[in-house]
Motif scaffolding. Structure first.
Motif, PDB file in Angstrom:
ATOM      1  N   PRO A   1       0.810  -1.231   0.000  1.00 49.07           N
ATOM      2  CA  PRO A   1       0.000   0.000   0.000  1.00 49.07           C
ATOM      3  C   PRO A   1       0.840   1.276   0.000  1.00 49.07           C
ATOM      4  O   PRO A   1       0.331   2.357  -0.304  1.00 49.07           O
ATOM      5  N   ASP A   2       2.156   1.187   0.357  1.00 48.25           N
ATOM      6  CA  ASP A   2       2.999   2.380   0.403  1.00 48.25           C
ATOM      7  C   ASP A   2       3.483   2.802  -0.978  1.00 48.25           C
ATOM      8  O   ASP A   2       3.982   3.927  -1.145  1.00 48.25           O
ATOM      9  N   LEU A   3       3.387   1.924  -1.967  1.00 55.40           N
ATOM     10  CA  LEU A   3       3.818   2.266  -3.329  1.00 55.40           C
ATOM     11  C   LEU A   3       2.702   3.079  -4.001  1.00 55.40           C
ATOM     12  O   LEU A   3       1.827   2.552  -4.683  1.00 55.40           O
ATOM     13  N   LYS A   4       2.747   4.398  -3.768  1.00 54.97           N
ATOM     14  CA  LYS A   4       1.673   5.267  -4.250  1.00 54.97           C
ATOM     15  C   LYS A   4       1.588   5.295  -5.770  1.00 54.97           C
ATOM     16  O   LYS A   4       0.490   5.389  -6.337  1.00 54.97           O
ATOM     17  N   LEU A   5       2.770   5.253  -6.447  1.00 56.00           N
ATOM     18  CA  LEU A   5       2.755   5.300  -7.905  1.00 56.00           C
ATOM     19  C   LEU A   5       2.020   4.089  -8.484  1.00 56.00           C
ATOM     20  O   LEU A   5       1.194   4.225  -9.391  1.00 56.00           O
ATOM     21  N   VAL A   6       2.314   2.902  -7.929  1.00 61.90           N
ATOM     22  CA  VAL A   6       1.637   1.689  -8.392  1.00 61.90           C
ATOM     23  C   VAL A   6       0.136   1.792  -8.157  1.00 61.90           C
ATOM     24  O   VAL A   6      -0.680   1.464  -9.019  1.00 61.90           O
ATOM     25  N   GLY A   7      -0.226   2.287  -6.975  1.00 63.83           N
ATOM     26  CA  GLY A   7      -1.646   2.435  -6.670  1.00 63.83           C
ATOM     27  C   GLY A   7      -2.337   3.410  -7.599  1.00 63.83           C
ATOM     28  O   GLY A   7      -3.480   3.190  -8.031  1.00 63.83           O
ATOM     29  N   SER A   8      -1.642   4.518  -7.938  1.00 60.90           N
ATOM     30  CA  SER A   8      -2.234   5.508  -8.840  1.00 60.90           C
ATOM     31  C   SER A   8      -2.432   4.928 -10.232  1.00 60.90           C
ATOM     32  O   SER A   8      -3.468   5.144 -10.874  1.00 60.90           O
ATOM     33  N   ILE A   9      -1.412   4.174 -10.702  1.00 60.06           N
ATOM     34  CA  ILE A   9      -1.538   3.556 -12.026  1.00 60.06           C
ATOM     35  C   ILE A   9      -2.690   2.563 -12.056  1.00 60.06           C
ATOM     36  O   ILE A   9      -3.487   2.521 -13.004  1.00 60.06           O
ATOM     37  N   ILE A  10      -2.792   1.741 -10.996  1.00 61.40           N
ATOM     38  CA  ILE A  10      -3.897   0.754 -10.933  1.00 61.40           C
ATOM     39  C   ILE A  10      -5.238   1.459 -10.902  1.00 61.40           C
ATOM     40  O   ILE A  10      -6.195   1.056 -11.589  1.00 61.40           O
ATOM     41  N   ALA A  11      -5.351   2.543 -10.121  1.00 62.43           N
ATOM     42  CA  ALA A  11      -6.621   3.257  -9.996  1.00 62.43           C
ATOM     43  C   ALA A  11      -7.049   3.878 -11.320  1.00 62.43           C
ATOM     44  O   ALA A  11      -8.237   3.851 -11.673  1.00 62.43           O
ATOM     45  N   VAL A  12      -6.075   4.435 -12.058  1.00 65.56           N
ATOM     46  CA  VAL A  12      -6.413   5.062 -13.333  1.00 65.56           C
ATOM     47  C   VAL A  12      -6.711   4.011 -14.397  1.00 65.56           C
ATOM     48  O   VAL A  12      -7.512   4.233 -15.308  1.00 65.56           O
ATOM     49  N   THR A  13      -6.097   2.836 -14.279  1.00 63.13           N
ATOM     50  CA  THR A  13      -6.297   1.778 -15.272  1.00 63.13           C
ATOM     51  C   THR A  13      -7.742   1.280 -15.289  1.00 63.13           C
ATOM     52  O   THR A  13      -8.269   0.909 -16.354  1.00 63.13           O
ATOM     53  N   GLY A  14      -8.423   1.260 -14.140  1.00 67.31           N
ATOM     54  CA  GLY A  14      -9.799   0.755 -14.068  1.00 67.31           C
ATOM     55  C   GLY A  14     -10.752   1.490 -14.993  1.00 67.31           C
ATOM     56  O   GLY A  14     -11.359   0.871 -15.892  1.00 67.31           O
ATOM     57  N   PRO A  15     -10.909   2.843 -14.834  1.00 71.12           N
ATOM     58  CA  PRO A  15     -11.802   3.557 -15.761  1.00 71.12           C
ATOM     59  C   PRO A  15     -11.300   3.537 -17.199  1.00 71.12           C
ATOM     60  O   PRO A  15     -12.108   3.571 -18.143  1.00 71.12           O
ATOM     61  N   LEU A  16      -9.969   3.453 -17.378  1.00 70.27           N
ATOM     62  CA  LEU A  16      -9.442   3.371 -18.744  1.00 70.27           C
ATOM     63  C   LEU A  16      -9.874   2.071 -19.412  1.00 70.27           C
ATOM     64  O   LEU A  16     -10.246   2.052 -20.599  1.00 70.27           O
ATOM     65  N   LEU A  17      -9.831   0.950 -18.673  1.00 71.04           N
ATOM     66  CA  LEU A  17     -10.324  -0.323 -19.212  1.00 71.04           C
ATOM     67  C   LEU A  17     -11.807  -0.246 -19.560  1.00 71.04           C
ATOM     68  O   LEU A  17     -12.250  -0.793 -20.580  1.00 71.04           O
TER      69      LEU A  17
END
Length: 521
Positions: free
Chosen positions: A18-34
């Protein structure tokens, strides 16, 4: 599989890194993009205009959510601060809700259920009035007192309204039958919107009372999962059957709940007024608005029922016309069947008959009862200007009428001369009487029909009856008489050939006899 893998990756990140904010941001943005990719690929195969427009509107709403997610993750990862409530990201999240509701409204409207859409709108507006009144008392007052600018005020007020809009979408989805949405699409959208509403309600409650600290929780992926469900449902979009579905117990339960919903909402406001008397003015205003909406809804319902009654009356009249047409077609088919059967029955009589007298006897015996006549006689051409009586039906040897006619003499002769059917509807007293074991009576109608071939009359039939012939019987008589002329000419031709053959044989025998005498001499 892509959607399942995305959910697993998202929760794996929450559990392990959960501390890897960049990974979390990429995952969060990927959902609506999919979701946008899913809908975009579905739009390429959808051909129906209304269906394509519906998904274009949904695509715009999901794109708005994607923009909000970008703003949120930009502030959280790049700037290192939590997005405030209310903020720009909240504005785009709210736009997604409103645009999605517009898409569902459009879908219901274009199916031709105009008045139903208006009624549904008022049903949802009644529910929204109740929820808005409750939100005003418990939520909006704190927001109004804490808003520092017009932007914050608008966003703060729009969030509760956005949640009500989502509920509106849910109601519309349930109201719309399978004739509007395929079954799988309805389930996926309803599931996604329901969980989205739960997550939004939880978020706004914590944001208003400052208990939301922006930490990653197991609830965080729910928004994107709900969006993915909406995107996945686009793959099941197809043209559905518009045939009304059979009413089941669930449908009956829904219509009952739809009827009592407005009055139940009013009872809820009255109950809240009793337990929270300090907000009696707010509840009174909400109740007044609710009563107005209920009144308008009932007027619309009455108006719609009137339209439905008129349409039902029109459909009933159309069905009656169709039924009459079908009956006429059935009667016509039965008449044609009867006509063809009788013609075939007469036609099967001709083979094997080798003389005109036998033909006349069999024909008059068959045709007279077929057309409901009680007496019949047939005259056949004897020479160029006279017709001889050859056969009769129900002939009682009365000394009435004549045995032969010349062209133009009497009705029979006139019929042969003019080559047309003649009907007498007022029979004179001295005409033949129809006799039976119980008595005798004069017929009411006499019909004379010629039988012609190549514009030459070969026979005449005279029929007496108590009732006039109908159109079908006249058609049968015309067809039979046309064939009769052909058959008489054919029999006479054969008889002439046989006569010539006999004469030829007689001459041959005579010549042979004379030849033998000459040889002897």
């Amino acid at each position: 599989m892509i959607a399942v893998m995305y959910v697993l990756i998202y929760y794996t990140w929450i559990l392990l890194w959960p501390d890897l904010k960049l990974v979390g941001s990429i995952i969060a943005v990927t959902g609506p993009l999919l979701t946008l990719i899913f809908i975009r690929s579905s739009l390429q195969r959808i051909k129906e205009k209304e269906e394509k427009n519906f998904w274009v509107i949904v695509f715009m709403g999901c794109f708005s959510y994607f923009i909000g997610e970008l703003i949120w993750r930009y502030r959280e990862f790049y700037l290192g601060i939590d997005d405030p409530f209310p903020g720009w990201a909240n504005l785009f999240y709210n736009l997604f809700v409103f645009i999605y509701s517009i898409a569902v409204f459009y879908k219901v409207y274009v199916t031709g259920k105009k008045y139903r859409t208006i009624q549904v709108f008022f049903d949802c507006f009644i529910m929204m009035t109740v929820l808005t009144t409750i939100s005003w008392v418990y939520f909006l007052n704190p927001l109004l007192s804490k808003a520092s600018s017009m932007f914050e005020l608008v966003i703060s007020l729009s969030y509760p309204v956005a949640i009500l809009g989502i509920l509106l979408g849910i109601v519309l989805l349930f109201l719309s039958s399978k004739s509007l949405f395929p079954h799988v699409l309805l389930i996926l959208n309803t599931t996604g919107i329901t969980f989205y509403t739960i997550a939004e309600t939880y978020y706004i409650y914590q944001s208003i009372y400052h208990t939301y600290n922006g930490d990653i929780t197991y609830l965080t992926p729910i928004w994107n999962v709900c969006l993915l469900l909406i995107g996945l449902s686009s793959f099941f979009s197809k043209k559905v059957n518009d045939v009304p579905q059979k009413e089941n117990n669930l449908t009956k339960l829904f219509y009952i709940s739809q009827t009592i919903l407005p009055f139940l909402s009013l009872i809820i406001l009255l109950f809240l007024t009793l337990i929270k008397k300090e907000a009696i003015l707010s509840f009174f205003i909400g109740g007044a608005v609710l009563l107005c909406l209920i009144t308008i809804r009932q007027v619309i319902t009455i108006f719609e029922n009137g339209i439905l009654v008129r349409k039902l009356k029109e459909r009933t009249e159309e069905l009656e016309i169709v039924q009459i047409e079908l009956m006429n077609l059935k009667d016509g088919a039965e008449e044609q069947s009867w006509l063809k059967t009788k013609i075939a029955e007469i036609a099967t009589m001709y083979p094997g008959i080798d003389n005109v007298e036998k033909l006349a006897h069999q024909l008059i015996t068959k045709i007279t009862p077929m057309v409901r006549a009680t007496y019949g006689v047939i005259y056949v051409k004897e020479d160029e200007r006279s017709f001889q009586k050859l056969a009769a039906y129900a002939d009682n040897q009365q000394d009435v009428g004549t045995k032969s006619f010349r062209l133009g003499e009497g009705i029979v002769g006139q019929c042969a001369l003019e080559n047309r059917m003649i009907t007498l509807n007022q029979v004179p007293e001295d005409y033949i009487k129809i006799t039976s074991g119980l008595g005798s009576v004069r017929p009411s109608h006499v019909t004379v029909i010629p039988a012609e071939f190549q514009e030459e009359v070969w026979a005449v039939i005279e029929l007496a009856s108590f009732e006039p012939f109908n159109e079908l019987e006249e058609m049968l008589l015309q067809e039979v008489m046309n064939n009769l002329g052909i058959n008489i000419q054919s029999i006479l031709g054969r008889m002439q050939v046989e006569k010539l053959l006999q004469e030829s044989q007689a001459l041959t025998e005579e010549l042979q006899s004379q030849s033998e005498k000459l040889q002897f001499q």
